[in-house]
Design an enzyme around this catalytic site. Structure first.
Site, PDB file in Angstrom:
ATOM      1  N   LYS A 178      76.490  18.136  34.292  1.00  0.00           N
ATOM      2  CA  LYS A 178      75.587  17.760  33.193  1.00  0.00           C
ATOM      3  C   LYS A 178      75.381  16.252  33.072  1.00  0.00           C
ATOM      4  O   LYS A 178      75.182  15.725  31.973  1.00  0.00           O
ATOM      5  CB  LYS A 178      76.083  18.325  31.856  1.00  0.00           C
ATOM      6  CG  LYS A 178      76.324  19.830  31.871  1.00  0.00           C
ATOM      7  CD  LYS A 178      76.894  20.332  30.569  1.00  0.00           C
ATOM      8  CE  LYS A 178      77.298  21.789  30.666  1.00  0.00           C
ATOM      9  NZ  LYS A 178      77.909  22.302  29.445  1.00  0.00           N
ATOM     10  N   ASP A 214      82.814  27.373  25.749  1.00  0.00           N
ATOM     11  CA  ASP A 214      81.888  27.960  24.781  1.00  0.00           C
ATOM     12  C   ASP A 214      81.963  29.483  24.713  1.00  0.00           C
ATOM     13  O   ASP A 214      81.669  30.073  23.675  1.00  0.00           O
ATOM     14  CB  ASP A 214      80.449  27.511  25.055  1.00  0.00           C
ATOM     15  CG  ASP A 214      80.045  27.618  26.518  1.00  0.00           C
ATOM     16  OD1 ASP A 214      80.842  28.112  27.328  1.00  0.00           O
ATOM     17  OD2 ASP A 214      78.924  27.183  26.858  1.00  0.00           O
TER      18      ASP A 214
END
Length: 483
Positions: A178, A214
């Protein structure tokens, strides 16, 4: 729209473009181009069985090294029981925005207050020391603003980068993704780096009790209100899953902390198929997407189903139809010829459009500088979008069904989060329908997770805090890492 209606609409779309193309040869050419995207139930059963085999390999100490699905132990040993109470901090780092949250728990009541801080690019690309000093500074500013400087606060950390966990509060970063590339972090314990930054400041009384990803956050957030929640799924830009496994099967877990005889497993199922086991359903479109990705040959399952790639698969299919003179009169544009320019949000918009006049679909192609778009073109575009998204939903269902069949629980709630699941008009219904076929006899429901990365992280810390207090009360103060 219900699942049966979703299927009917797909069949109707196929008929619609047949009725509007009078040339039978053209119809045949369209069907030949798109047929590889339409998988059978036998294909989905094969996918499910192959995933199960790879998950078993990932759980085994002797076979984990060669297993594409790594099945990482999370060291989370219990879900909330509803008695958790108190104030907890939560951190959420998964991109350029970093969140600090104060989560107040009182039984089923949850109150959250949060603030977003920017991670500047020079910090994303700088040293690990500067990154964690910046995080500690953000925590300080948040704690001071909320008048919490005199309190000792337990903290949960959602760190959405690939990690190998060694304990509930020990996670080694395996690789940055990312856009992050901070030196001195890969291969190191991110909780230790955080605590070192907090110590350097000397003005924070904060202890990180847990680091999670997550998927675990999504599961814990839903489990707070639904005790049958035992699976967490992310269907967004990427895809992953976690579930509750019997501890005796988790051979990769280290240590012997006391706790319930089960543990949440972070499957990292996006890598399923990296060994070639999904080649039998891989189309030319998929091969092109993989070839031009930044991680060619890796995360193959994720590339079939996640939002990062769905729009590009549709674009490639539309371009092949156009080049064969079957769409837009053969006329293209710079935008449609550009990789990544047909966004996944367009897929949802096309499938939500009014099929009488297709206003959104025509607007999309106006933006993409396709000058002439007929209703016939719109029907064919909608059919392509439906084929690609249905395949993604059904492959996601194969993964969910694999886990449900593996767990053998009579009733399970599946926590789901992610933009693809939230915003696609038919994804939920399609998944419900195909999971029912692939996991017969199991009662299940999908539950949308609300703020798993914040609330979920705080709940993991709260459960850790509760179990720690229980162990101390029993005269066993040794554990601070079993949940």
């Amino acid at each position: 729209m219900g699942s049966c209606q979703s299927n009917r609409s797909l069949a109707e779309q196929a008929k619609a473009f047949r009725y509007t193309i009078t040339d039978k040869t053209a119809i045949k050419r369209v069907e030949n181009i798109l047929r590889p995207l339409d998988l059978s139930d036998d294909d989905y059963h094969t996918v499910m069985q192959s995933m199960l085999d790879q998950m078993e390999r990932g759980l085994g100490a002797a076979t984990n090294d060669t297993a594409p699905i790594k099945m990482y132990p999370t060291y989370v040993r219990a879900v909330p029981d509803g008695t958790e109470s108190g104030e907890f901090l939560a951190l959420d780092l998964g991109g350029t925005n970093f969140r600090v949250l104060l989560v107040t728990l009182k039984g089923q009541e949850v109150k959250m207050d949060s603030k977003i801080f920017l991670i500047p690019q020079h910090i994303m690309l700088g040293s690990g020391k500067h990154l964690f000093d910046h995080i500690a500074e953000c925590i300080y500013r948040f704690v001071k603003e909320h008048n919490l400087m005199e309190r000792k606060l337990p903290l949960g950390f959602t760190f959405s980068f690939p990690c190998r966990q060694k304990g509930l509060a020990r996670a080694m970063l395996t690789t940055w993704t990312k856009g992050f590339k901070c030196e001195g972090v890969e291969g190191h314990d991110i909780v230790a780096l955080l605590h070192e930054a907090i110590t350097r400041r000397g003005d924070l009384n904060v202890e990180c009790l847990a680091v999670i990803n997550d998927t675990v956050g999504a599961l814990m957030s839903c489990a707070h209100t639904d005790r049958k929640c035992a699976v967490g799924i992310i269907l967004g830009t990427g895809s992953n899953a976690c579930y509750i496994e019997k501890l005796e099967k988790v051979e990769m877990a280290e240590g012997n902390e006391p706790g319930p005889p089960e543990m949440l497993i972070n499957t990292e199922w996006g890598a399923f198929g990296d060994d070639g086991s999904l080649d039998f359903i891989t189309t030319d479109f998929d091969r092109q997407v993989d070839k031009h990705s930044i991680n060619a040959g890796k995360q193959r399952y994720e590339k079939f189903i996640s939002g990062m790639y769905m729009g590009e698969i549709v674009r490639l299919a539309l371009e092949k139809l156009r080049k064969n003179g079957l769409l837009f009169g053969g006329e293209g544009s710079y935008h449609m010829a550009t990789r990544g320019r047909f966004y996944t949000k367009y897929v949802s918009e096309v499938e939500s459009d009014d099929t009488d006049s297709f206003p959104m679909t025509k607007q999309i192609f106006q933006e993409l500088e396709i000058e002439t778009v007929t209703d016939q073109d719109c029907r064919l575009v909608r059919h392509v979008c439906a084929l690609v998204s249905r395949r993604a939903a059904f492959l996601s269902s194969a993964g969910v069904a694999c886990i449900l069949n593996k767990m053998k629980r009579p009733e399970v709630t599946v926590a789901v989060d992610g933009s693809l699941y939230r915003f696609h008009p038919h994804f939920h219904d399609l998944m419900m329908e195909k999971t029912r076929v692939l996991a017969p006899g199991i009662r299940y429901k999908f539950m949308l997770s609300e703020d798993g990365s914040g609330k979920g992280a705080a709940l993991v810390a709260a459960v850790a805090n509760r179990i720690l207090a229980e162990q101390k009360a029993k005269g066993n103060p040794e554990t601070s890492s079993a949940v």
